[in-house]
Write an enzyme that holds these catalytic residues in place. Sequence first.
Site, PDB file in Angstrom:
ATOM      1  N   SER A 122      63.142  22.243  36.321  1.00 20.52           N
ATOM      2  CA  SER A 122      64.046  22.730  37.406  1.00 20.52           C
ATOM      3  C   SER A 122      65.153  22.064  37.955  1.00 20.52           C
ATOM      4  O   SER A 122      65.011  20.758  38.052  1.00 20.52           O
ATOM      5  CB  SER A 122      62.758  22.703  38.663  1.00 20.52           C
ATOM      6  N   GLU A 124      65.557  21.509  40.846  1.00 22.15           N
ATOM      7  CA  GLU A 124      65.066  20.560  41.936  1.00 22.15           C
ATOM      8  C   GLU A 124      64.830  19.216  41.727  1.00 22.15           C
ATOM      9  O   GLU A 124      64.740  18.334  42.639  1.00 22.15           O
ATOM     10  CB  GLU A 124      63.749  21.314  42.493  1.00 22.15           C
ATOM     11  N   TYR A 146      57.405  19.074  44.991  1.00 26.15           N
ATOM     12  CA  TYR A 146      57.530  19.848  44.154  1.00 26.15           C
ATOM     13  C   TYR A 146      58.516  19.138  42.895  1.00 26.15           C
ATOM     14  O   TYR A 146      58.317  19.294  41.781  1.00 26.15           O
ATOM     15  CB  TYR A 146      58.220  21.241  44.506  1.00 26.15           C
TER      16      TYR A 146
HETATM   17  P1  NAP Z   1      56.111  32.250  40.338  1.00 24.68           P
HETATM   18  O1  NAP Z   1      57.036  33.694  40.491  1.00 24.68           O
HETATM   19  O2  NAP Z   1      55.833  31.438  41.448  1.00 24.68           O
HETATM   20  O3  NAP Z   1      55.232  32.131  39.230  1.00 24.68           O
HETATM   21  C1  NAP Z   1      54.387  31.282  39.125  1.00 24.68           C
HETATM   22  C2  NAP Z   1      53.157  31.716  38.063  1.00 24.68           C
HETATM   23  O4  NAP Z   1      52.297  30.590  37.758  1.00 24.68           O
HETATM   24  C3  NAP Z   1      52.191  32.692  38.507  1.00 24.68           C
HETATM   25  O5  NAP Z   1      52.277  33.545  37.545  1.00 24.68           O
HETATM   26  C4  NAP Z   1      51.073  32.011  39.095  1.00 24.68           C
HETATM   27  O6  NAP Z   1      49.648  33.011  39.119  1.00 24.68           O
HETATM   28  C5  NAP Z   1      51.172  31.075  38.011  1.00 24.68           C
HETATM   29  N1  NAP Z   1      50.129  29.854  38.380  1.00 24.68           N
HETATM   30  C6  NAP Z   1      50.319  29.166  39.591  1.00 24.68           C
HETATM   31  N2  NAP Z   1      49.102  28.237  39.298  1.00 24.68           N
HETATM   32  C7  NAP Z   1      48.446  28.657  38.372  1.00 24.68           C
HETATM   33  C8  NAP Z   1      47.172  27.982  37.815  1.00 24.68           C
HETATM   34  N3  NAP Z   1      46.613  26.717  38.517  1.00 24.68           N
HETATM   35  N4  NAP Z   1      46.821  28.504  36.620  1.00 24.68           N
HETATM   36  C9  NAP Z   1      47.502  29.393  36.071  1.00 24.68           C
HETATM   37  N5  NAP Z   1      48.510  30.083  36.297  1.00 24.68           N
HETATM   38  C10 NAP Z   1      48.999  29.490  37.729  1.00 24.68           C
HETATM   39  O7  NAP Z   1      57.493  31.409  39.475  1.00 24.68           O
HETATM   40  P2  NAP Z   1      58.859  31.732  38.817  1.00 24.68           P
HETATM   41  O8  NAP Z   1      60.061  31.817  39.741  1.00 24.68           O
HETATM   42  O9  NAP Z   1      58.550  32.990  37.800  1.00 24.68           O
HETATM   43  O10 NAP Z   1      58.929  30.461  37.895  1.00 24.68           O
HETATM   44  C11 NAP Z   1      58.611  30.115  36.728  1.00 24.68           C
HETATM   45  C12 NAP Z   1      58.498  28.700  36.398  1.00 24.68           C
HETATM   46  O11 NAP Z   1      59.983  28.301  36.426  1.00 24.68           O
HETATM   47  C13 NAP Z   1      57.818  27.981  37.336  1.00 24.68           C
HETATM   48  O12 NAP Z   1      57.113  26.793  36.776  1.00 24.68           O
HETATM   49  C14 NAP Z   1      58.811  27.418  38.338  1.00 24.68           C
HETATM   50  O13 NAP Z   1      58.470  25.928  38.830  1.00 24.68           O
HETATM   51  C15 NAP Z   1      59.960  27.266  37.221  1.00 24.68           C
HETATM   52  N6  NAP Z   1      61.336  27.480  37.802  1.00 24.68           N
HETATM   53  C16 NAP Z   1      61.580  28.565  38.682  1.00 24.68           C
HETATM   54  C17 NAP Z   1      63.026  28.628  38.900  1.00 24.68           C
HETATM   55  C18 NAP Z   1      63.383  29.831  39.589  1.00 24.68           C
HETATM   56  O14 NAP Z   1      64.406  29.663  40.255  1.00 24.68           O
HETATM   57  N7  NAP Z   1      62.696  31.072  39.801  1.00 24.68           N
HETATM   58  C19 NAP Z   1      63.854  27.706  38.684  1.00 24.68           C
HETATM   59  C20 NAP Z   1      63.452  26.585  37.953  1.00 24.68           C
HETATM   60  C21 NAP Z   1      62.235  26.464  37.437  1.00 24.68           C
HETATM   61  P3  NAP Z   1      49.542  33.842  40.371  1.00 24.68           P
HETATM   62  O15 NAP Z   1      50.295  35.014  40.103  1.00 24.68           O
HETATM   63  O16 NAP Z   1      48.072  33.918  40.188  1.00 24.68           O
HETATM   64  O17 NAP Z   1      49.984  33.311  41.612  1.00 24.68           O
HETATM   65  O1  F7E Z   2      65.375  28.095  49.231  1.00 22.49           O
HETATM   66  C1  F7E Z   2      67.352  27.258  52.156  1.00 22.49           C
HETATM   67  C2  F7E Z   2      66.425  26.288  51.835  1.00 22.49           C
HETATM   68  O2  F7E Z   2      62.967  28.489  48.663  1.00 22.49           O
HETATM   69  C3  F7E Z   2      66.736  27.866  48.741  1.00 22.49           C
HETATM   70  C4  F7E Z   2      62.330  27.784  43.613  1.00 22.49           C
HETATM   71  O3  F7E Z   2      62.351  28.810  42.590  1.00 22.49           O
HETATM   72  O4  F7E Z   2      64.539  27.196  42.986  1.00 22.49           O
HETATM   73  C5  F7E Z   2      63.612  27.592  44.079  1.00 22.49           C
HETATM   74  O5  F7E Z   2      63.674  26.395  44.846  1.00 22.49           O
HETATM   75  C6  F7E Z   2      67.669  27.256  49.960  1.00 22.49           C
HETATM   76  C7  F7E Z   2      66.703  25.724  50.658  1.00 22.49           C
HETATM   77  O6  F7E Z   2      64.609  27.989  46.845  1.00 22.49           O
HETATM   78  C8  F7E Z   2      65.363  29.860  54.531  1.00 22.49           C
HETATM   79  O7  F7E Z   2      66.227  25.262  52.921  1.00 22.49           O
HETATM   80  C9  F7E Z   2      67.321  28.557  54.581  1.00 22.49           C
HETATM   81  O8  F7E Z   2      67.971  24.797  50.788  1.00 22.49           O
HETATM   82  O9  F7E Z   2      65.028  30.079  47.933  1.00 22.49           O
HETATM   83  P1  F7E Z   2      64.354  28.909  48.075  1.00 22.49           P
HETATM   84  P2  F7E Z   2      64.400  26.448  46.347  1.00 22.49           P
HETATM   85  O10 F7E Z   2      63.978  25.565  47.293  1.00 22.49           O
HETATM   86  O11 F7E Z   2      66.000  25.941  45.964  1.00 22.49           O
HETATM   87  C10 F7E Z   2      64.292  26.102  42.462  1.00 22.49           C
HETATM   88  C11 F7E Z   2      65.210  25.676  41.065  1.00 22.49           C
HETATM   89  C12 F7E Z   2      62.714  25.920  41.926  1.00 22.49           C
HETATM   90  O12 F7E Z   2      62.557  25.292  40.879  1.00 22.49           O
HETATM   91  C13 F7E Z   2      61.667  26.378  42.827  1.00 22.49           C
HETATM   92  O13 F7E Z   2      60.774  26.666  42.047  1.00 22.49           O
HETATM   93  O14 F7E Z   2      67.673  28.184  50.980  1.00 22.49           O
HETATM   94  N1  F7E Z   2      66.689  28.307  53.287  1.00 22.49           N
HETATM   95  N2  F7E Z   2      66.516  29.470  55.155  1.00 22.49           N
HETATM   96  C14 F7E Z   2      65.658  28.994  53.165  1.00 22.49           C
HETATM   97  N3  F7E Z   2      64.757  28.778  52.108  1.00 22.49           N
HETATM   98  C15 F7E Z   2      63.462  29.786  52.330  1.00 22.49           C
HETATM   99  N4  F7E Z   2      62.557  29.831  51.435  1.00 22.49           N
HETATM  100  N5  F7E Z   2      63.429  30.552  53.656  1.00 22.49           N
HETATM  101  C16 F7E Z   2      64.034  30.496  54.537  1.00 22.49           C
HETATM  102  O15 F7E Z   2      64.016  31.128  55.480  1.00 22.49           O
END
Ligand code: NAP
Ligand code: F7E
Length: 323
Positions: A122, A124, A146
């Site tokens: 990520s 992050e 995280y």
């Molecule tokens: P998500 O919607 O939160 O999905 C997370 C998945 O992980 C869900 O299927 C969840 O199952 C499963 N899970 C959580 N804990 C588990 C455990 N202990 N054992 C087995 N399965 C488990 O995340 P996403 O947005 O699709 O992201 C996919 C991956 O990419 C994650 O690793 C995230 O950190 C990473 N990532 C996401 C982004 C983004 O912007 N979306 C960017 C960079 C990296 P349940 O349905 O049971 O909760």
């Molecule tokens: O926040 C600001 C908050 O929770 C984005 C995950 O998929 O992407 C995600 O992480 C920004 C932050 O995503 C609210 O402070 C303002 O600066 O949508 P977010 P994230 O934290 O960037 C990365 C790449 C991952 O890997 C993670 O798994 O938005 N913000 N107001 C808010 N954020 C939330 N959630 N809620 C608010 O009300």
Amino acid sequence: MRALITGVSGQDGSYLAELLLSKGYEVFGIVRRSSSETHERLTHIRDKIELIHADLLDQVSLSQALKRARPDEVYNLAAQSFVPTSWTQPVLTAEFTAVGVSRMLEAVRDVAPNAKFYQASSSEMFGKVLETPQRENTPFYPRSPYGVAKVYGHFITVNYRESYNLFAVSGILFNHESPRRGFEFVTRKITDGVARIKLGLAKELRLGNLDAKRDWGFAGDYVRAMWMMLQQPKPDDYVIATGVAHTVREFADKAFQSVGLKYQDFVVSDPAFYRPAEVDLLLGDATKAQKNLGWKPEVSFDQMIQIMVEADVRRLQDTVNRR
Ligand code: NAP
Ligand code: F7E
């Protein structure tokens, strides 16, 4: 070809499963046991994939899942992925998001050492950024439990590649969104909020830091990059991003405008949504992926907002109509 996806019930898992099915793969997905197994994001493909019960906390269950699936490719997408929860549940986040990667890699090494392995890393990990834009060799400075856990997952993947010659890659993906995004993430919270306000179901939308900047792309484009990484002759790590950053305020502005409203009339600043340590700016440079993989994003920022708002209005309108 056979693929095993952890996190198949999540946003990315559902898009990746669709993509692999369209390419003729047999798709196996790991789900954890729950008292209400709805897996809403998989409803439309539920009869086309095989779900296996396993958990990132349980080493034996991961090995059993690999034995059942006999995969050519393993995509490790499962994680505790919501940044704020990583401060309230830091140890569990480390177990899932950090050590869980070791458990998966050990299971692959033991049961399916010839399988190609993808780790969901990520942006992050860049956190308090040391360089802009961020690329593969930009040093990490994570700002949340995280982010710290993801740095572990990244380096343990690199280490297993170097130690055991596994085909293991780490995709450093910047934020990617869709109508299947969890409701707690800011983009979906905004598009859901806009739809509720437009339909008269809510009067305001409470948000935190509107000045944070993110490089937002569309999830469907990003899972394509995951697959492309595993089709290369050599395992390597890639940044996946659009190369354009926007503030949360801009996202809200465009989302409200798309239904003829002004965000200033509805968005309320709420300190409850500020974070103990913020990531102010993420902006990725995906030149390496463009050059080596031939990957580029297809859905623009404006199109993505439109798609998400329309999907939320449609979903809530259906609910209202059923009442
Ligand atoms: P998500 O919607 O939160 O999905 C997370 C998945 O992980 C869900 O299927 C969840 O199952 C499963 N899970 C959580 N804990 C588990 C455990 N202990 N054992 C087995 N399965 C488990 O995340 P996403 O947005 O699709 O992201 C996919 C991956 O990419 C994650 O690793 C995230 O950190 C990473 N990532 C996401 C982004 C983004 O912007 N979306 C960017 C960079 C990296 P349940 O349905 O049971 O909760
Ligand atoms: O926040 C600001 C908050 O929770 C984005 C995950 O998929 O992407 C995600 O992480 C920004 C932050 O995503 C609210 O402070 C303002 O600066 O949508 P977010 P994230 O934290 O960037 C990365 C790449 C991952 O890997 C993670 O798994 O938005 N913000 N107001 C808010 N954020 C939330 N959630 N809620 C608010 O009300």
